[in-house]
Enzyme design. Sequence first.
Site, PDB file in Angstrom:
ATOM      1  N   GLY A  33       0.722  -1.136  -0.056  1.00 40.52           N
ATOM      2  CA  GLY A  33       0.066   0.126   0.005  1.00 40.52           C
ATOM      3  C   GLY A  33       0.759   1.262  -0.026  1.00 40.52           C
ATOM      4  CG  HIS A  73       3.256   0.847  -5.782  1.00 39.75           C
ATOM      5  ND1 HIS A  73       3.290   1.744  -4.686  1.00 39.75           N
ATOM      6  CD2 HIS A  73       3.703  -0.515  -5.231  1.00 39.75           C
ATOM      7  CE1 HIS A  73       3.905   1.219  -3.628  1.00 39.75           C
ATOM      8  NE2 HIS A  73       4.317  -0.015  -3.862  1.00 39.75           N
ATOM      9  CD  GLN A 107      10.496  -7.099  -2.091  1.00 44.46           C
ATOM     10  OE1 GLN A 107      10.609  -7.165  -0.821  1.00 44.46           O
ATOM     11  NE2 GLN A 107      10.155  -6.244  -2.696  1.00 44.46           N
ATOM     12  CG  MET A 130       8.618   7.711  -7.378  1.00 40.01           C
ATOM     13  SD  MET A 130       7.066   8.023  -7.732  1.00 40.01           S
ATOM     14  CE  MET A 130       7.222   9.561  -8.867  1.00 40.01           C
TER      15      MET A 130
HETATM   16  O1  PAF Z   1       8.086  -4.621  -1.897  1.00 39.97           O
HETATM   17  C1  PAF Z   1       7.078  -4.835  -1.120  1.00 39.97           C
HETATM   18  O2  PAF Z   1       6.276  -3.920  -1.050  1.00 39.97           O
HETATM   19  C2  PAF Z   1       7.108  -5.974  -0.047  1.00 39.97           C
HETATM   20  O3  PAF Z   1       8.260  -6.391   0.287  1.00 39.97           O
HETATM   21  C3  PAF Z   1       6.066  -7.084  -0.771  1.00 39.97           C
HETATM   22  C4  PAF Z   1       6.899  -7.946  -1.929  1.00 39.97           C
HETATM   23  C5  PAF Z   1       4.835  -6.577  -1.147  1.00 39.97           C
HETATM   24  C6  PAF Z   1       5.954  -8.179   0.297  1.00 39.97           C
HETATM   25  O4  PAF Z   1       5.367  -7.907   1.365  1.00 39.97           O
END
Ligand code: PAF
Length: 281
Positions: A31, A37, A155, A187
């Site tokens: 969020g 996003h 990640q 961002m």
């Molecule tokens: O990058 C993120 O916002 C979080 O680490 C994810 C991939 C949604 C997992 O909670």
Amino acid sequence: MVIFKHVVDLRKYMSALRTKSAKVGFVPTMGALHEGHVSLIRKAKTDDTFVICSIFINPTQFNDKSDFEKYPVTTEDDIEMLINAGCDVLFLPSVDEMYPGGATTVRGYDFGFLEQTLEGVQRPGHFHGVGQVVGRLLEIVEPHYLYLGQKDYQQCMVITMLVDLMGLKGLNVVICPTVREQDGLAMSSRNRRLTETQRSRAGVIYQCLVSIESKRESSHFSIVQKECMDLLSTKGFEVEYVALAEADTLQPADDYLKDKAMVALIAAKIGGIRLIDNLVF
Ligand code: PAF
């Protein structure tokens, strides 16, 4: 856009969708959505997928309690943004829905070296939590495409490995470019917490990354690293790392390697707000 809060309802909906042979694109988020996003959702739309976004602030990936407590929650605005971006489904589960028997009952994965370097060292347990939640989300959503932002470079590598460990051969991981503000700041949901002064200084992280790249032919990395650390400190940052690594493996490098793709990575805190960024060259 349809909103689901319960796993059982989303699963029912997804299995009906699968009978229509729709390609499903998934954008997992916590969020506090921003243009970064939205760029993932746009990419999923251009790939002609049925787009599902999740919003879940995953408690198991926060090694710092105060970071979790202060994580911005902007659900109403997020919903509006998702509708405008053309998202088809939003999954908005509670903690109980994601971890019905408690967090320890959800499977974790071993990411080996990736958990022992950079973010893995600075945020112990963080990738274990990311693996748990993304693993569970992938089992629920069963997407064909998974969209991630390059801003979270390590990640992206962890989740790519997770997909492999889960044996999800039909799942394409699509890593999308970092979206930046005018001054280069990547961002991030955490940017909302910056004061005006902190925000005005935060562009220095990108400036450092650009200078690391630009000096690849002319300097030893240790010299550029020191310049960056000094500059970040002058601007009020507490530096966690300014690092150089092989882009494919994240193996740390003491100096620039010729003929190899490299990635420069920075993690630094200002006013307790932790920012990360990277640049591949
Ligand atoms: O990058 C993120 O916002 C979080 O680490 C994810 C991939 C949604 C997992 O909670």
